[in-house]
Design a protein around this motif. Structure first.
Motif, mmCIF file in Angstrom:
data_model
loop_
_atom_site.group_PDB
_atom_site.id
_atom_site.type_symbol
_atom_site.label_atom_id
_atom_site.label_comp_id
_atom_site.label_asym_id
_atom_site.label_seq_id
_atom_site.Cartn_x
_atom_site.Cartn_y
_atom_site.Cartn_z
ATOM 1 N N ALA A 175 30.129 -3.652 -5.972
ATOM 2 C CA ALA A 175 29.368 -4.541 -6.857
ATOM 3 C C ALA A 175 28.329 -3.784 -7.669
ATOM 4 N N ILE A 176 28.128 -2.491 -7.370
ATOM 5 C CA ILE A 176 27.126 -1.719 -8.093
ATOM 6 C C ILE A 176 27.511 -1.539 -9.557
ATOM 7 N N GLY A 177 28.798 -1.601 -9.875
ATOM 8 C CA GLY A 177 29.235 -1.450 -11.265
ATOM 9 C C GLY A 177 28.657 -2.527 -12.169
ATOM 10 N N PRO A 178 29.026 -3.807 -11.960
ATOM 11 C CA PRO A 178 28.460 -4.869 -12.807
ATOM 12 C C PRO A 178 26.949 -5.013 -12.665
ATOM 13 N N LEU A 179 26.417 -4.762 -11.465
ATOM 14 C CA LEU A 179 24.971 -4.855 -11.276
ATOM 15 C C LEU A 179 24.259 -3.776 -12.094
ATOM 16 N N GLY A 180 24.774 -2.544 -12.043
ATOM 17 C CA GLY A 180 24.175 -1.457 -12.809
ATOM 18 C C GLY A 180 24.236 -1.701 -14.304
ATOM 19 N N GLU A 181 25.357 -2.260 -14.790
ATOM 20 C CA GLU A 181 25.476 -2.548 -16.220
ATOM 21 C C GLU A 181 24.475 -3.620 -16.639
ATOM 22 N N TRP A 182 24.288 -4.628 -15.780
ATOM 23 C CA TRP A 182 23.314 -5.682 -16.105
ATOM 24 C C TRP A 182 21.915 -5.096 -16.210
ATOM 25 N N ILE A 183 21.556 -4.213 -15.282
ATOM 26 C CA ILE A 183 20.236 -3.594 -15.307
ATOM 27 C C ILE A 183 20.045 -2.798 -16.595
ATOM 28 N N LEU A 184 21.052 -2.009 -16.980
ATOM 29 C CA LEU A 184 20.947 -1.231 -18.217
ATOM 30 C C LEU A 184 20.799 -2.133 -19.436
ATOM 31 N N GLU A 185 21.612 -3.185 -19.508
ATOM 32 C CA GLU A 185 21.550 -4.088 -20.660
ATOM 33 C C GLU A 185 20.183 -4.748 -20.774
ATOM 34 N N GLU A 186 19.655 -5.233 -19.645
ATOM 35 C CA GLU A 186 18.350 -5.898 -19.670
ATOM 36 C C GLU A 186 17.237 -4.918 -20.016
ATOM 37 N N ALA A 187 17.296 -3.713 -19.460
ATOM 38 C CA ALA A 187 16.250 -2.720 -19.723
ATOM 39 C C ALA A 187 16.257 -2.292 -21.182
ATOM 40 N N LEU A 188 17.433 -2.091 -21.756
ATOM 41 C CA LEU A 188 17.517 -1.681 -23.160
ATOM 42 C C LEU A 188 17.124 -2.822 -24.097
ATOM 43 N N ARG A 189 17.405 -4.053 -23.698
ATOM 44 C CA ARG A 189 16.955 -5.192 -24.495
ATOM 45 C C ARG A 189 15.423 -5.237 -24.522
ATOM 46 N N ALA A 190 14.812 -4.920 -23.385
ATOM 47 C CA ALA A 190 13.352 -4.937 -23.314
ATOM 48 C C ALA A 190 12.748 -3.824 -24.175
ATOM 49 N N VAL A 191 13.307 -2.615 -24.091
ATOM 50 C CA VAL A 191 12.733 -1.500 -24.850
ATOM 51 C C VAL A 191 12.966 -1.695 -26.346
ATOM 52 N N ALA A 192 14.024 -2.392 -26.730
ATOM 53 C CA ALA A 192 14.232 -2.702 -28.150
ATOM 54 C C ALA A 192 13.118 -3.612 -28.650
ATOM 55 N N GLY A 193 12.716 -4.569 -27.820
ATOM 56 C CA GLY A 193 11.611 -5.449 -28.198
ATOM 57 C C GLY A 193 10.299 -4.702 -28.294
ATOM 58 N N TRP A 194 10.053 -3.787 -27.346
ATOM 59 C CA TRP A 194 8.836 -2.983 -27.401
ATOM 60 C C TRP A 194 8.798 -2.135 -28.671
ATOM 61 N N SER A 195 9.965 -1.589 -29.049
ATOM 62 C CA SER A 195 10.028 -0.722 -30.223
ATOM 63 C C SER A 195 9.682 -1.491 -31.492
ATOM 64 N N SER A 196 10.157 -2.734 -31.587
ATOM 65 C CA SER A 196 9.845 -3.554 -32.764
ATOM 66 C C SER A 196 8.351 -3.819 -32.853
ATOM 67 N N THR A 197 7.738 -4.114 -31.707
ATOM 68 C CA THR A 197 6.296 -4.366 -31.684
ATOM 69 C C THR A 197 5.522 -3.105 -32.046
ATOM 70 N N ALA A 198 5.980 -1.961 -31.505
ATOM 71 C CA ALA A 198 5.298 -0.696 -31.791
ATOM 72 C C ALA A 198 5.415 -0.336 -33.261
ATOM 73 N N ALA A 199 6.606 -0.553 -33.838
ATOM 74 C CA ALA A 199 6.803 -0.223 -35.248
ATOM 75 C C ALA A 199 5.894 -1.051 -36.142
ATOM 76 N N ALA A 200 5.720 -2.336 -35.795
ATOM 77 C CA ALA A 200 4.850 -3.197 -36.593
ATOM 78 C C ALA A 200 3.406 -2.740 -36.531
ATOM 79 N N ALA A 201 3.039 -2.103 -35.404
ATOM 80 C CA ALA A 201 1.666 -1.622 -35.250
ATOM 81 C C ALA A 201 1.509 -0.172 -35.669
ATOM 82 N N GLY A 202 2.587 0.439 -36.161
ATOM 83 C CA GLY A 202 2.535 1.828 -36.589
ATOM 84 C C GLY A 202 2.486 2.809 -35.438
#
Length: 260
Positions: A175-202
């Motif tokens: 079960a580590i396969g689908p669980l690991g993929e979910w963790i990666l997807e959620e983590a990258l979704r979060a960092v994409a949001g952080w990047s947008s906020t950071a870019a707006a603030a320069g």
């Protein structure tokens, strides 16, 4: 047959040695002087098997034994074999080549593991998993430069479970396969949001660190899945750090490659 002869030589002549099935033997020690005497016999049984190699078809074969001990004066006779088996499983989980004496909490631990294993398959679909983020701070500037993603499971009956309680089960069952993929997807979704906020603030974009299992790294499909998840996230690969936990043991036949 050789193992049986070694065990028979250790056990008092009036007690019973039986092959229980496959590579398991059962020993019934009657009229023992106490728990200590039984434990000492168990230690001698383990040494009898692991003390020197077996010779089979001209080859030297080294074996070890895991021994579980249960006392009949504590539990009803019908539970003695079950309890001994539970204790033996604990000995094997602890690395083998050892003796474990049954304690009541061992059975409760087994039941809990089975419950967790059964529910783990539905945990992602039920939205029970969540990621918590631990900030990574640059000491020179006190600036938060990234975060480590830590998975938690909000189990409906057992409460909040830490990775140590379910990641090993996920590794053992695939079960580590689908669980690991979910963790990666959620983590990258979060960092994409952080990047947008950071870019707006320069500010500079941050990164996320994700722990990987050695089982994931040994999966030939992992690199393809990682590349797919990275492309879908739209973030730079430099914003993802992959970590292997200190306790992970990589087998020597794990193929090493380059991710592009």
């Amino acid at each position: 047959a050789q193992a049986a002869r070694r065990l028979r030589a250790v056990v008092p002549v009036h007690d019973t040695v039986a092959r229980w099935g496959s590579d398991e033997f059962a020993v019934l020690v009657e009229n023992a002087g106490g728990a200590q005497e039984v434990a000492e016999i168990a230690e001698r049984l383990a040494r009898a098997v692991g003390g020197e190699p077996f010779r089979v078809a001209g080859q030297q074969i080294a074996l070890t034994a895991s021994v579980g001990v249960a006392l009949a004066d504590v539990d009803p006779p019908g539970l003695v074999l079950r309890n001994a088996d539970v204790a033996m499983a604990r000995a094997k989980d602890a690395g083998g080549d050892r003796v474990e004496v049954y304690a009541a909490h061992m059975h409760a631990d087994v039941v809990r593991r089975l419950e967790i294993l059964s529910d783990l398959q539905q945990a992602i679909g039920n939205g029970e998993l969540t990621l918590q983020y631990q900030p990574i701070v640059e000491l020179a500037t006190s600036r938060v430069t990234g975060a480590e993603a830590l998975v938690r499971w909000r189990h409906p009956t057992l409460g909040l479970l830490a990775p140590a309680e379910f990641i090993p089960l996920a590794e053992a069952t695939g079960a580590i396969g689908p669980l690991g993929e979910w963790i990666l997807e959620e983590a990258l979704r979060a960092v994409a949001g952080w990047s947008s906020t950071a870019a707006a603030a320069g500010a500079a974009p941050g990164y996320v660190s994700v722990n990987l299992s050695a089982v994931q790294l040994s999966d030939p499909a992992f690199a393809t899945a990682l590349a797919r998840i990275l492309r879908a996230s739209g973030i730079s690969p430099q914003q993802l750090v992959l970590e292997v936990t200190e306790s992970a043991k990589l087998e020597q036949d794990v193929a090493a490659g380059t991710l592009r």
